[in-house]
Design a protein around this motif. Sequence first.
Motif, short mmCIF file in Angstrom:
data_model
loop_
_atom_site.label_atom_id
_atom_site.label_comp_id
_atom_site.label_asym_id
_atom_site.label_seq_id
_atom_site.Cartn_x
_atom_site.Cartn_y
_atom_site.Cartn_z
N ALA A 332 0.83 -1.21 0.00
CA ALA A 332 0.00 0.00 0.00
C ALA A 332 0.86 1.26 0.00
CB ALA A 332 -0.92 -0.01 1.22
N SER A 333 1.94 1.24 0.79
CA SER A 333 2.83 2.40 0.87
C SER A 333 3.48 2.69 -0.47
CB SER A 333 3.91 2.13 1.93
OG SER A 333 4.84 3.18 1.97
N GLU A 334 3.90 1.64 -1.17
CA GLU A 334 4.54 1.83 -2.46
C GLU A 334 3.55 2.37 -3.49
OE1 GLU A 334 7.68 1.99 -5.10
OE2 GLU A 334 7.67 1.67 -2.93
N ILE A 335 2.33 1.88 -3.48
CA ILE A 335 1.31 2.36 -4.42
C ILE A 335 0.99 3.82 -4.14
CG2 ILE A 335 -1.07 2.10 -5.20
CD1 ILE A 335 0.87 -0.03 -6.26
N ARG A 336 0.93 4.20 -2.86
CA ARG A 336 0.68 5.61 -2.53
C ARG A 336 1.80 6.51 -3.06
NH1 ARG A 336 -0.69 3.35 2.67
NH2 ARG A 336 -2.97 3.21 2.89
N LYS A 337 3.05 6.03 -2.96
CA LYS A 337 4.17 6.80 -3.52
C LYS A 337 4.00 6.98 -5.02
CE LYS A 337 7.86 5.44 -0.33
NZ LYS A 337 9.16 4.70 -0.25
N LEU A 338 3.61 5.91 -5.70
CA LEU A 338 3.42 5.99 -7.15
C LEU A 338 2.28 6.93 -7.51
CD1 LEU A 338 3.96 2.22 -8.02
CD2 LEU A 338 5.40 4.10 -8.81
N ILE A 339 1.22 6.95 -6.69
CA ILE A 339 0.11 7.87 -6.94
C ILE A 339 0.57 9.32 -6.79
CG2 ILE A 339 -2.06 8.73 -5.95
CD1 ILE A 339 -2.83 5.83 -5.37
N THR A 340 1.35 9.58 -5.73
CA THR A 340 1.88 10.93 -5.52
C THR A 340 2.79 11.34 -6.67
OG1 THR A 340 1.82 10.60 -3.12
CG2 THR A 340 3.19 12.40 -3.94
N ALA A 341 3.65 10.40 -7.12
CA ALA A 341 4.56 10.68 -8.23
C ALA A 341 3.77 10.94 -9.52
CB ALA A 341 5.53 9.52 -8.41
N ARG A 342 2.69 10.17 -9.72
CA ARG A 342 1.87 10.36 -10.93
C ARG A 342 1.21 11.74 -10.91
NH1 ARG A 342 1.41 10.28 -15.40
NH2 ARG A 342 0.51 8.81 -16.85
N GLU A 343 0.80 12.19 -9.72
CA GLU A 343 0.22 13.53 -9.59
C GLU A 343 1.25 14.61 -9.91
OE1 GLU A 343 -1.14 13.39 -5.59
OE2 GLU A 343 -3.16 12.70 -6.12
N LEU A 344 2.49 14.37 -9.50
CA LEU A 344 3.55 15.33 -9.80
C LEU A 344 3.81 15.43 -11.30
CD1 LEU A 344 6.15 14.54 -6.97
CD2 LEU A 344 4.86 16.67 -7.25
N LEU A 345 3.73 14.30 -11.99
CA LEU A 345 3.99 14.29 -13.43
C LEU A 345 2.98 15.12 -14.20
CD1 LEU A 345 5.00 10.56 -14.09
CD2 LEU A 345 6.50 12.55 -13.96
N THR A 346 1.76 15.20 -13.67
CA THR A 346 0.72 15.98 -14.36
C THR A 346 0.48 17.32 -13.66
OG1 THR A 346 -0.97 14.82 -13.05
CG2 THR A 346 -0.45 13.94 -15.22
N GLY A 347 1.27 17.58 -12.61
CA GLY A 347 1.11 18.83 -11.86
C GLY A 347 2.39 19.62 -11.79
N GLY A 348 3.02 19.63 -10.61
CA GLY A 348 4.20 20.46 -10.38
C GLY A 348 5.39 20.17 -11.26
N PHE A 349 5.52 18.91 -11.75
CA PHE A 349 6.67 18.54 -12.58
C PHE A 349 6.33 18.50 -14.07
CE2 PHE A 349 10.02 16.51 -9.73
CZ PHE A 349 9.61 17.24 -8.61
#
Length: 452
Positions: A332-349
């Motif tokens: 679950a922790s790893e999937i949450r990290k990937l979700i946060t990273a995916r949000e960054l790819l379409t947001g701040g990054f």
Amino acid sequence: MPKKPAASKQQGNPHIYLFYGEEFLIKERIEELFTDIMPSEYRSANLIVVDGANLDPADLAVQIFTPSLFGGPRVVHVEQTTLFAGGADLNKLLEKSLTQYRAGDRKGCMRTFGQALGIMGVNKNASQAEILDELGADKLNHGDDDIVKALIGEWQAGVKATAAAQGEAAMAALIERDMPEDAWLIFSATSLDKRKRLFKLLEKHGRAVECAAKPERFGNKLERAFIAERGAKVLERHGKRMSPSALEEIYKRAGSGIRELNSELEKLALYAGRETTITPEHVKALFTDAHDAAFYELSNSLRTRDLTKILPALHENIRTAAHPLMTLGLLASEIRKLITARELLTGGFKEIWRRNMAYKEFVAALSGLKANNPDLFQGRKNKVLAMKDYPLYLLLTAAQGFRMTELCGILENILNADIRLKSSKVGTKAPHAILERVIMDICSVKDTAQRT
């Protein structure tokens, strides 16, 4: 007079050996052979070690057939040769050299890289583009191409390459010759292709000895029988033995590294002092638990969704975790990290990230982003943004291989698995089945097509 080497089931010239497999065990077996055939007083003058990555068969023949000025047995050890390696070993050697580079082992990195180029038969005059093409640069991981280019430049500047085809023909002729009575030719190799003509020739005219330890069928660790045998061997040198319960405790803690296991056993022998029996208390007090790496292996393989890698990592994690819920929590922790990273790819990054960008390019872009958008990194409450540059780069690279809808669906499956683990008979009797189902769901949604 030197001792006669231990008998081998395989027929062949007892003066020609090839030891292959795990590097630590290779060195140990060769040292035992040295002790058998060469008294210590001859070693400084009559033991010749040759770099297998830059081997000249003509020079090797001179070393073998030139009598020693001081008499006595002579041993020529061709260390870490690529003569018996096949094309399938190229990727393994390349990956190993990249790992050594990142760990700061430049000498080992260049040696391994030279072995990879030796398999390819690259000569010093080959262009960087030609070498990259031979290595399959288009298949390199993101960021690795810059490292490989640097390694090629360093190799071209200071390493003399050998023509592989000519070397193999000359080596085949040398192996077929009769060795002098007082000379031994020993090869060592961490990778080889048993289909190669040269390997079959050596098996016919010499002795090939595999130095390996079988891993457990499931999980990233050594077999119990090997751990018991290794433990008895190391401790016996110190006049000690281990109790059955101590062996069980060691088995729980040992990972897949033979060198690490050997080191921990040596530490145990010294720690026990005058006591002759190693107990579970000794093990618990001193023996390093190698299974922290199992958690990393599971989270890392999860990003690839490669079932052949993730299932063994899952089984190892289930075996070492205090409760299956811990393993589920890690997923679950790893999937949450990937979700946060995916949000960054379409947001701040979004403005700095592009697919397949090199690591150096990412670092430069990230530095600019930090300078222009300090609020994004202020306080670093986001654990993903608190990561160092390279782990963050790897996470973002992995995240681009998932759709957000996939990640949310996986997280929902993990939530349902949590409920089943806590409330169902299956969760009580066979929790691994529930966790395996989660992994199967994760891997089943893999789409090899590129995603944006």
